[in-house]
Scaffold this active site. Structure first.
Site, short mmCIF file in Angstrom:
data_model
loop_
_atom_site.label_atom_id
_atom_site.label_comp_id
_atom_site.label_asym_id
_atom_site.label_seq_id
_atom_site.Cartn_x
_atom_site.Cartn_y
_atom_site.Cartn_z
N GLU A 132 -5.27 2.06 1.97
CA GLU A 132 -5.27 0.84 2.81
C GLU A 132 -5.57 1.18 4.25
OE1 GLU A 132 -3.28 -2.11 5.56
OE2 GLU A 132 -2.93 0.04 5.29
N GLU A 133 -5.02 2.29 4.73
CA GLU A 133 -5.10 2.63 6.15
C GLU A 133 -6.52 2.96 6.62
OE1 GLU A 133 -2.72 2.12 8.04
OE2 GLU A 133 -0.78 2.60 7.15
N HIS A 180 2.50 4.46 12.14
CA HIS A 180 1.37 5.37 12.35
C HIS A 180 1.74 6.54 13.26
CE1 HIS A 180 -0.70 1.25 11.97
NE2 HIS A 180 -0.55 1.78 10.77
N ASP A 197 5.89 1.61 7.07
CA ASP A 197 4.48 1.32 6.78
C ASP A 197 3.92 2.36 5.80
OD1 ASP A 197 1.94 0.28 6.86
OD2 ASP A 197 1.44 1.18 8.79
N ASP A 209 3.69 -5.62 3.13
CA ASP A 209 3.29 -4.53 4.01
C ASP A 209 4.20 -4.56 5.23
OD1 ASP A 209 2.10 -2.61 5.57
OD2 ASP A 209 0.06 -3.35 5.29
N HIS A 228 0.82 -1.21 0.00
CA HIS A 228 0.00 0.00 0.00
C HIS A 228 0.86 1.26 0.00
CE1 HIS A 228 0.15 1.27 4.32
NE2 HIS A 228 0.27 -0.02 4.58
#
Length: 670
Positions: A263-264, A368, A229, A291, A214
């Site tokens: 994706e998130e 994140h 990520d 990922d 992603h």
């Protein structure tokens, strides 16, 4: 007059507000029920209406909520549960309910896939061209954007940059009439497009292999560089594209490389693409998700997630690692509902897998956040390079095809010992001579088609324990590999093994202790002593084909472990169908009440289906030998599994931190 106007204005604003609320679009999501309490708590703390429960099946729930609240759910999944993704977005209630109804019942596409490893020269050509520096450069660029969030301008810029990079790698092959296309897949509901590079297959183009990651990033604390990520995954698959183009790779089947948007926030980009392939009746024979590939948080290198993935393809990937990425260690793990885009392909009915950077829970804890930078991976892409090699092998062996090989001349090899017709017992020296114009990479020694030893330098020899096979006639072959993977086999010879022992020998094929000769006792002796690197246990986890990982918590002989399995017939007669056998498991007990031993058997160790024998409770702490009996079914190669656990419920394979699983395989008279 002013008061009347003010009252009218207040009334009008109230109507506008009510109208806005009434017209706000409502959507549905599905997520794991283990996340429900955290999601509800976040809404309550914010003074927002808790999402309404639309349905539930097993461990998955469907929720209804305003579309504007999707980001709140996303933040909870990231901040509280440290999950990438973790839920699936749905436009309608019917779609959400259908999703939970199909959990555990997804039917794979009807195309049968035969997994073979026979394209070594092409695989090694691609892998030999890969470099850490290229992956590092692309992670560096992608993480230089303040964010790649799916609604952001910089998220769109990142997609456009990636499209240009891939077009540059493809060169003339991406021009009109070429076999490569690079396209933006636009999504009507948000700004960021997905990016897809397609290489059309030369022989069966209707069969499609997908490799994806992603492109978007997210953070609840400012910037979202998303180096791990998932800039790492995109850079990893980009390196496969680069070497494929540089080496003139032409797959026999169509290959699609995909960088998914959004994706998130519920796997939205990959879901649209996977559903489109399903609705068009596309024959996607496999999908690989990359990922997070660049943070080495575990002693193992590659964690293969077993939930919402395809077991046969996972086994194929394990074989690829063993064959083409020597030194890289793989183990199974689980990541939960909808943890990444592979779930979109699984839900659409296609075989999907996700090799992950670490065992779940030991992965990068800065994802994140604004601190998800290359610094967490020591400013290198060394770990990601391993995944690029796994992905390159996956493409070249699943899609097959050709490339511009540096060397096409096979080696020569001759088996020199033992002699043809010899009778052998115990440890046997296998020897061969081999030569090649560019050099020999390795020589493998095979008994009945199974590799029993490997030599990488002359004189080429290996030690074979002939007690690891049944007594009788066996075929021995030497197989030589040159430096690029061209192979040649020696003329085979036949030997006769003659051994008698009740002690198990470690089987390098099944990866467990094994008694290959029919007797009345099979004993693991010290081979199982310990758990998951805690203690002296060799070859952990000692489950057939590494199919079930052990828990990593605790200390040797302070916490739970299964140390020995002994199987014997009650009558003293040799193992045969109908005989009653006693299973004795020597365990180390931490606490009497929560510790339990689950025993299982299978009639076919090569393709195990586990049947429960019993659950046995210890009566004291420390070392205990627990026993149970069962009747042998028909089958010439059977196995017993012991699972020693702390709490939890009986199952052949558990996921708790103190689980120890061990198998023992033994021969049975036909």
């Amino acid at each position: 007059m002013h008061m009347k106007r003010l009252a009218s204005l207040v009334l009008m604003l109230g109507c506008v507000s009510a109208f806005a609320k009434a017209s706000e679009r409502e959507v549905w999501i599905t997520l794991g029920s283990d996340a429900l309490s955290e999601v509800n708590a976040a809404f309550i703390v914010a003074g927002a209406k808790v999402p309404s429960l639309a349905g539930q099946k097993g461990d998955v729930v469907a929720l209804k909520l305003p579309e504007s609240e999707i980001n709140r759910v996303s933040r909870v999944m990231h901040d509280k549960l440290n999950r990438c993704g973790g839920f699936v977005y749905h436009d309608t209630e019917a779609e959400a309910l259908a999703a939970i109804a199909s959990v555990g019942q997804t039917q794979l596409s009807p195309l049968a896939v035969t997994y073979t490893l026979d394209n070594g020269p092409v695989v090694n050509t691609l892998l030999g061209s890969m470099t850490e520096a290229n992956i590092l450069a692309n992670i560096t660029h992608l993480s230089s954007y303040a964010t790649r969030y799916y609604t952001s301008a910089t998220g769109v810029q990142a997609a456009n940059w990636l499209k240009g990079l891939w077009e540059g790698y493809a060169g003339a092959r991406a021009q009109t009439g070429g076999d490569v296309t690079v396209q933006l897949f636009t999504h009507a509901a948000w700004a960021q497009p997905s990016v897809i590079l397609t290489i059309t297959g030369t022989e069966t183009p209707s069969e499609i292999v997908v490799v994806g990651g992603h492109l978007d990033s997210t953070s609840s604390s400012g910037n979202a560089p998303g180096a791990d990520d998932d800039a790492s995954g995109i850079a990893t698959l980009t390196e496969v594209i680069r070497v494929a183009m540089a080496n003139g790779y032409h797959p026999a089947k169509t290959v699609k490389f995909m960088a998914y948007a959004a994706e998130e926030v519920g796997l939205r980009g990959s879901k649209e693409i996977a559903d489109q392939h399903k609705n068009q009746g596309a024959n996607v024979i496999g999908a690989l998700q990359l990922d997070m590939t660049n943070f080495k948080g575990s002693t193992i290198d590659v964690a293969l997630m077993t939930d919402f993935t395809n077991a046969a393809q996972n086994t194929f990937i394990t074989s690829l690692i063993s064959a083409y990425v020597p030194g890289v260690q793989a183990a199974n793990s689980t990541c939960g509902y909808a943890c990444s885009d592979h779930a979109s392909w699984t839900n659409a009915g296609f075989a999907a897998s996700i090799p992950f950077e670490a065992l779940m829970g030991q992965h990068n804890n800065l994802i994140h956040t604004s601190s998800d930078t290359l610094a967490k991976s020591n400013n290198t892409a060394t770990h990601a390079l391993k995944f690029a090699k796994v992905a390159g092998a996956y493409v070249a062996e699943l899609a097959k095809g050709t490339a511009n090989l540096a060397d096409s001349e096979p080696p020569t090899v001759s088996l020199t010992a033992p002699s043809d017709g010899a009778t052998v017992s115990g440890s046997v020296t296998l020897s061969a001579t081999a030569a090649d114009n560019t050099g020999i990479g390795r020589v493998e020694f095979l008994v009945d088609g199974n590799v029993v030893g490997t030599a990488t330098a002359s004189p080429y020899s290996a030690s074979w324990n002939s007690a690891a096979v049944a007594n009788g006639s066996h075929t021995v072959v030497a197989k030589a590999y040159d430096l690029i993977g061209n192979t040649a086999n020696s003329t085979s010879i036949t030997v006769t093994s003659s051994n008698a022992s009740s002690n198990a020998i470690y089987d390098t094929v099944l990866r467990v202790p094994r008694c290959s000769n029919v007797g009345n006792v099979c004993d693991s002796t010290t081979l199982l002593n310990g758990r998951a690197g805690l203690g002296p246990e060799l070859h952990a986890p000692n489950t057939i084909n590494n199919s079930c990982a052990d828990g990593l918590s605790g200390a040797y002989h302070a916490d739970e472990s299964n140390d020995r399995i002994r199987v014997s017939t009650v009558s003293g007669a040799p193992f045969a169908a109908g005989q009653t056998v006693r299973v004795e498991a020597t365990v180390w007990v931490f606490a009497i009440r929560p510790d339990k031993l689950d025993l299982y058997y299978t009639a076919n160790a090569n393709s195990p289906v586990w049947t429960k024998i019993a659950t046995v409770a210890p009566v004291a702490t420390g070392q205990q030998t627990l026993t149970a009996t069962y009747t042998l079914p028909a089958g010439t190669l059977q196995a017993v599994r012991a699972r020693f656990r702390y709490n939890g419920s009986a199952a052949p394979c558990g996921t708790t931190s103190y689980d120890d699983h061990d198998d023992i395989v033994f021969a049975v008279s036909p």
